[in-house]
Design an enzyme around this catalytic site. Sequence first.
Site, PDB file in Angstrom:
ATOM      1  N   ARG A   1      -0.518   2.142  20.161  1.00 10.61           N
ATOM      2  CA  ARG A   1       0.298   2.504  21.331  1.00 10.61           C
ATOM      3  C   ARG A   1       0.639   1.245  22.150  1.00 10.61           C
ATOM      4  NH1 ARG A   1      -0.948   6.045  26.509  1.00 10.61           N
ATOM      5  NH2 ARG A   1       1.167   6.734  26.870  1.00 10.61           N
TER       6      ARG A   1
ATOM      7  N   LYS B   1       4.486  -7.613  11.709  1.00 11.54           N
ATOM      8  CA  LYS B   1       3.697  -7.781  10.489  1.00 11.54           C
ATOM      9  C   LYS B   1       4.003  -9.128   9.823  1.00 11.54           C
ATOM     10  CE  LYS B   1       2.240  -5.400   6.314  1.00 11.54           C
ATOM     11  NZ  LYS B   1       1.542  -4.213   5.881  1.00 11.54           N
TER      12      LYS B   1
ATOM     13  N   ARG C   1       0.843  -1.198   0.000  1.00 12.10           N
ATOM     14  CA  ARG C   1       0.000   0.000   0.000  1.00 12.10           C
ATOM     15  C   ARG C   1       0.877   1.247   0.000  1.00 12.10           C
ATOM     16  NH1 ARG C   1      -3.099   1.114   4.340  1.00 12.10           N
ATOM     17  NH2 ARG C   1      -4.704   2.201   3.201  1.00 12.10           N
TER      18      ARG C   1
HETATM   19  C1  BTN Z   1       0.702  -4.034   2.324  1.00  8.88           C
HETATM   20  O1  BTN Z   1       0.679  -4.470   3.477  1.00  8.88           O
HETATM   21  O2  BTN Z   1       1.203  -2.939   2.051  1.00  8.88           O
HETATM   22  C2  BTN Z   1       0.062  -4.846   1.212  1.00  8.88           C
HETATM   23  C3  BTN Z   1       1.015  -5.886   0.686  1.00  8.88           C
HETATM   24  C4  BTN Z   1       0.415  -6.709  -0.426  1.00  8.88           C
HETATM   25  C5  BTN Z   1       1.444  -7.623  -1.053  1.00  8.88           C
HETATM   26  C6  BTN Z   1       0.835  -8.581  -2.027  1.00  8.88           C
HETATM   27  S1  BTN Z   1       1.947  -9.869  -2.503  1.00  8.88           S
HETATM   28  C7  BTN Z   1       0.853 -10.370  -3.755  1.00  8.88           C
HETATM   29  C8  BTN Z   1       0.289  -9.117  -4.379  1.00  8.88           C
HETATM   30  N1  BTN Z   1       1.163  -8.625  -5.429  1.00  8.88           N
HETATM   31  C9  BTN Z   1       1.682  -7.436  -5.134  1.00  8.88           C
HETATM   32  O3  BTN Z   1       2.468  -6.797  -5.857  1.00  8.88           O
HETATM   33  N2  BTN Z   1       1.243  -7.033  -3.938  1.00  8.88           N
HETATM   34  C10 BTN Z   1       0.331  -7.988  -3.344  1.00  8.88           C
END
Ligand code: BTN
Length: 276
Positions: free
Chosen positions: A269, A133, A67
């Site tokens: 937090r 994460k 994202r």
């Molecule tokens: C995030 O947490 O920012 C979202 C990550 C999403 C990653 C997945 S991997 C499969 C698909 N292909 C990508 O290029 N991105 C998503």
Amino acid sequence: MERDGRISLSSLESLLNTKSIAQPVKSKVEIWDQIDSTNTRAIALGTEGAESGTLVIAREQTAGRGRRGRQWTSPPDSGIYASFLLRPPIAQMDKLSAITLGAGVAVAEAVEKATGIRVGLKWVNDLVLDGKKLGGILAEMSTKDGIVALVIGIGINVAMDAAEVPEELQNRMTWLEAATKHPVDANLVLAELCLSLERVYDAMLDNRTESILDEWRTRSVTLGKQVRATSGTNEFEGTARDITQSGSLLLRLASGEDKELHAGEITIRSADGSYC
Ligand code: BTN
């Protein structure tokens, strides 16, 4: 991730129990040894007219996308990098405004069924394990001639080499095998994910979003916590009180005012007062 750890079409096919997502495997699933981004490929397939339920998987991504324009680290055979192409009728798109939360529920359910691990959900798209994460979701949509291509991209870290994790991520990211301490069958996680996503997607289109959001609430690591939120250029601090039917986050600010966040990012937090 066959039985020896590699994702394969034959293993996935033998484990798959869906009606429409990734079925029939031979025409709806693509597995790449290496690709730039499975989301980019699924979007392209969408514009070429591929069917709803098409699944693109890669063993490695060279330009995995997260994202907010971030990169998604996707080393070979270390994670599940999967993108689902769905084709909801355009008139029903409003039922899917919380699809990112729904996809989180699907991942958490799939991981739990396949490994026994309980994944936490952090608004809006984070999969969390032991405060770190584990994965994330990137939903993207395009419309051509009134036909929707909704792509749900899912990344789950499965088996990483701690030595190869960038320094700045050492305390912030984790993977399934760090918790199980034994090999995880990514084919099984993926097969469960297809089934769970199908259940969630059908429920949302069938006006049962509230029950999916209840599942999100149960798995949430966000609600009830003090959070710092960034939305556009604005920053807020407050208590995460609930999510809405459309997937927004409801914050109670220190002033007593309620704030509804439609998009953005939060940090939570910790006991020591820091935010992560
Ligand atoms: C995030 O947490 O920012 C979202 C990550 C999403 C990653 C997945 S991997 C499969 C698909 N292909 C990508 O290029 N991105 C998503």
